[in-house]
Scaffold this motif. Structure first.
Motif, PDB file in Angstrom:
ATOM      1  N   VAL A   4       4.226   5.306  -5.902  1.00  0.00           N
ATOM      2  CA  VAL A   4       4.208   5.157  -7.360  1.00  0.00           C
ATOM      3  C   VAL A   4       3.113   6.024  -7.973  1.00  0.00           C
ATOM      4  O   VAL A   4       3.333   6.692  -8.995  1.00  0.00           O
ATOM      5  CB  VAL A   4       4.044   3.679  -7.763  1.00  0.00           C
ATOM      6  CG1 VAL A   4       3.758   3.532  -9.245  1.00  0.00           C
ATOM      7  CG2 VAL A   4       5.276   2.881  -7.374  1.00  0.00           C
ATOM      8  N   ARG A   5       1.962   6.045  -7.362  1.00  0.00           N
ATOM      9  CA  ARG A   5       0.855   6.853  -7.886  1.00  0.00           C
ATOM     10  C   ARG A   5       1.168   8.349  -7.801  1.00  0.00           C
ATOM     11  O   ARG A   5       0.787   9.124  -8.678  1.00  0.00           O
ATOM     12  CB  ARG A   5      -0.430   6.505  -7.155  1.00  0.00           C
ATOM     13  CG  ARG A   5      -0.925   5.120  -7.545  1.00  0.00           C
ATOM     14  CD  ARG A   5      -2.206   4.724  -6.840  1.00  0.00           C
ATOM     15  NE  ARG A   5      -2.546   3.367  -7.228  1.00  0.00           N
ATOM     16  CZ  ARG A   5      -2.786   2.382  -6.370  1.00  0.00           C
ATOM     17  NH1 ARG A   5      -2.760   2.607  -5.055  1.00  0.00           N
ATOM     18  NH2 ARG A   5      -3.090   1.168  -6.798  1.00  0.00           N
ATOM     19  N   ARG A   6       1.875   8.743  -6.760  1.00  0.00           N
ATOM     20  CA  ARG A   6       2.278  10.143  -6.638  1.00  0.00           C
ATOM     21  C   ARG A   6       3.250  10.501  -7.772  1.00  0.00           C
ATOM     22  O   ARG A   6       3.138  11.560  -8.391  1.00  0.00           O
ATOM     23  CB  ARG A   6       2.936  10.378  -5.277  1.00  0.00           C
ATOM     24  CG  ARG A   6       3.216  11.839  -4.989  1.00  0.00           C
ATOM     25  CD  ARG A   6       3.771  12.079  -3.592  1.00  0.00           C
ATOM     26  NE  ARG A   6       2.977  11.432  -2.574  1.00  0.00           N
ATOM     27  CZ  ARG A   6       3.474  10.614  -1.629  1.00  0.00           C
ATOM     28  NH1 ARG A   6       4.755  10.354  -1.594  1.00  0.00           N
ATOM     29  NH2 ARG A   6       2.689  10.071  -0.728  1.00  0.00           N
ATOM     30  N   ILE A   7       4.198   9.608  -8.041  1.00  0.00           N
ATOM     31  CA  ILE A   7       5.152   9.829  -9.133  1.00  0.00           C
ATOM     32  C   ILE A   7       4.420   9.898 -10.467  1.00  0.00           C
ATOM     33  O   ILE A   7       4.716  10.758 -11.313  1.00  0.00           O
ATOM     34  CB  ILE A   7       6.231   8.718  -9.143  1.00  0.00           C
ATOM     35  CG1 ILE A   7       7.120   8.835  -7.895  1.00  0.00           C
ATOM     36  CG2 ILE A   7       7.072   8.772 -10.417  1.00  0.00           C
ATOM     37  CD1 ILE A   7       7.993   7.618  -7.633  1.00  0.00           C
ATOM     38  N   LYS A   8       3.452   9.015 -10.654  1.00  0.00           N
ATOM     39  CA  LYS A   8       2.660   9.024 -11.885  1.00  0.00           C
ATOM     40  C   LYS A   8       1.938  10.358 -12.053  1.00  0.00           C
ATOM     41  O   LYS A   8       1.925  10.944 -13.141  1.00  0.00           O
ATOM     42  CB  LYS A   8       1.648   7.875 -11.846  1.00  0.00           C
ATOM     43  CG  LYS A   8       0.766   7.771 -13.056  1.00  0.00           C
ATOM     44  CD  LYS A   8      -0.203   6.610 -12.907  1.00  0.00           C
ATOM     45  CE  LYS A   8      -1.179   6.541 -14.047  1.00  0.00           C
ATOM     46  NZ  LYS A   8      -2.158   5.451 -13.867  1.00  0.00           N
ATOM     47  N   GLY A   9       1.372  10.867 -10.984  1.00  0.00           N
ATOM     48  CA  GLY A   9       0.699  12.163 -11.034  1.00  0.00           C
ATOM     49  C   GLY A   9       1.664  13.293 -11.360  1.00  0.00           C
ATOM     50  O   GLY A   9       1.335  14.208 -12.119  1.00  0.00           O
ATOM     51  N   GLN A  10       2.861  13.223 -10.793  1.00  0.00           N
ATOM     52  CA  GLN A  10       3.866  14.240 -11.085  1.00  0.00           C
ATOM     53  C   GLN A  10       4.279  14.194 -12.557  1.00  0.00           C
ATOM     54  O   GLN A  10       4.447  15.242 -13.198  1.00  0.00           O
ATOM     55  CB  GLN A  10       5.092  14.051 -10.190  1.00  0.00           C
ATOM     56  CG  GLN A  10       4.831  14.405  -8.732  1.00  0.00           C
ATOM     57  CD  GLN A  10       5.992  14.005  -7.841  1.00  0.00           C
ATOM     58  OE1 GLN A  10       6.548  12.922  -7.951  1.00  0.00           O
ATOM     59  NE2 GLN A  10       6.357  14.903  -6.940  1.00  0.00           N
ATOM     60  N   ALA A  11       4.442  12.989 -13.107  1.00  0.00           N
ATOM     61  CA  ALA A  11       4.816  12.847 -14.520  1.00  0.00           C
ATOM     62  C   ALA A  11       3.709  13.390 -15.418  1.00  0.00           C
ATOM     63  O   ALA A  11       3.986  14.058 -16.425  1.00  0.00           O
ATOM     64  CB  ALA A  11       5.114  11.384 -14.846  1.00  0.00           C
ATOM     65  N   VAL A  70      11.368   9.444  -6.986  1.00  0.00           N
ATOM     66  CA  VAL A  70      11.900   8.167  -7.473  1.00  0.00           C
ATOM     67  C   VAL A  70      13.051   7.714  -6.587  1.00  0.00           C
ATOM     68  O   VAL A  70      13.158   6.526  -6.249  1.00  0.00           O
ATOM     69  CB  VAL A  70      12.332   8.272  -8.957  1.00  0.00           C
ATOM     70  CG1 VAL A  70      13.130   7.055  -9.385  1.00  0.00           C
ATOM     71  CG2 VAL A  70      11.115   8.441  -9.842  1.00  0.00           C
ATOM     72  N   ASN A  71      13.906   8.643  -6.186  1.00  0.00           N
ATOM     73  CA  ASN A  71      15.000   8.285  -5.285  1.00  0.00           C
ATOM     74  C   ASN A  71      14.466   7.743  -3.960  1.00  0.00           C
ATOM     75  O   ASN A  71      15.000   6.776  -3.412  1.00  0.00           O
ATOM     76  CB  ASN A  71      15.912   9.482  -5.036  1.00  0.00           C
ATOM     77  CG  ASN A  71      16.794   9.811  -6.209  1.00  0.00           C
ATOM     78  OD1 ASN A  71      16.992   8.993  -7.110  1.00  0.00           O
ATOM     79  ND2 ASN A  71      17.326  11.021  -6.236  1.00  0.00           N
ATOM     80  N   LYS A 117       0.834  -1.203   0.000  1.00  0.00           N
ATOM     81  CA  LYS A 117       0.000   0.000   0.000  1.00  0.00           C
ATOM     82  C   LYS A 117       0.870   1.255   0.000  1.00  0.00           C
ATOM     83  O   LYS A 117       0.629   2.186  -0.771  1.00  0.00           O
ATOM     84  CB  LYS A 117      -0.929  -0.007   1.209  1.00  0.00           C
ATOM     85  CG  LYS A 117      -1.880   1.159   1.248  1.00  0.00           C
ATOM     86  CD  LYS A 117      -2.822   1.068   2.414  1.00  0.00           C
ATOM     87  CE  LYS A 117      -3.761   2.263   2.428  1.00  0.00           C
ATOM     88  NZ  LYS A 117      -4.665   2.242   3.568  1.00  0.00           N
ATOM     89  N   GLN A 118       1.876   1.267   0.827  1.00  0.00           N
ATOM     90  CA  GLN A 118       2.784   2.411   0.932  1.00  0.00           C
ATOM     91  C   GLN A 118       3.550   2.627  -0.379  1.00  0.00           C
ATOM     92  O   GLN A 118       3.681   3.753  -0.853  1.00  0.00           O
ATOM     93  CB  GLN A 118       3.749   2.166   2.083  1.00  0.00           C
ATOM     94  CG  GLN A 118       4.644   3.310   2.435  1.00  0.00           C
ATOM     95  CD  GLN A 118       5.505   2.983   3.648  1.00  0.00           C
ATOM     96  OE1 GLN A 118       5.643   1.838   4.039  1.00  0.00           O
ATOM     97  NE2 GLN A 118       6.095   4.002   4.227  1.00  0.00           N
ATOM     98  N   LEU A 119       4.039   1.539  -0.975  1.00  0.00           N
ATOM     99  CA  LEU A 119       4.782   1.646  -2.222  1.00  0.00           C
ATOM    100  C   LEU A 119       3.889   2.108  -3.369  1.00  0.00           C
ATOM    101  O   LEU A 119       4.284   2.947  -4.181  1.00  0.00           O
ATOM    102  CB  LEU A 119       5.447   0.313  -2.567  1.00  0.00           C
ATOM    103  CG  LEU A 119       6.560  -0.145  -1.633  1.00  0.00           C
ATOM    104  CD1 LEU A 119       7.023  -1.548  -2.002  1.00  0.00           C
ATOM    105  CD2 LEU A 119       7.722   0.831  -1.650  1.00  0.00           C
ATOM    106  N   LEU A 120       2.682   1.567  -3.432  1.00  0.00           N
ATOM    107  CA  LEU A 120       1.748   1.986  -4.490  1.00  0.00           C
ATOM    108  C   LEU A 120       1.374   3.453  -4.353  1.00  0.00           C
ATOM    109  O   LEU A 120       1.205   4.151  -5.360  1.00  0.00           O
ATOM    110  CB  LEU A 120       0.501   1.106  -4.483  1.00  0.00           C
ATOM    111  CG  LEU A 120       0.693  -0.302  -5.032  1.00  0.00           C
ATOM    112  CD1 LEU A 120      -0.571  -1.133  -4.844  1.00  0.00           C
ATOM    113  CD2 LEU A 120       1.089  -0.262  -6.495  1.00  0.00           C
TER     114      LEU A 120
END
Length: 91
Positions: A15-22, A49-50, A9-12
């Motif tokens: 990832v979803r935050r990074i997707k939103g930023q992209a 990402v880091n 849950k924490q990792l997803l």
């Protein structure tokens, strides 16, 4: 069990935050936004990402290299795998 499943849950969420930023960068470029704003968003994604890499890598090291119940051969293989990923990531 994989350590990524334990923190799924924490990792997803990361990832979803990074997707939103992209997606925000894509939109900014499409709308010809100011270069400094785009650069700031790129820097934010890099930081995110880091952070994701650090979290997954730490879990991997703790689960696969930090236990006493694996053979020296398996530990060596896992270590080589981590080093390969790190070399690739740091290029």
């Amino acid at each position: 069990m994989s350590h990524t499943i334990k923190n799924k849950k924490q990792l997803l969420t990361r990832v979803r935050r990074i997707k939103g930023q992209a997606e925000a960068i894509e939109k900014a470029i499409e709308q010809a936004a100011d270069c400094s704003a785009i650069l700031q968003q790129i820097a934010a994604i890099r930081g995110a990402v880091n952070g994701l890499m650090t979290e997954v890598l730490e879990g991997h090291i703790r689960e696969h290299l930090g236990t006493d119940d694996i053979s020296p051969q398996q530990r060596h293989e896992d270590l080589e795998q981590v080093l390969t990923v790190l070399r690739s990531y740091l290029k």
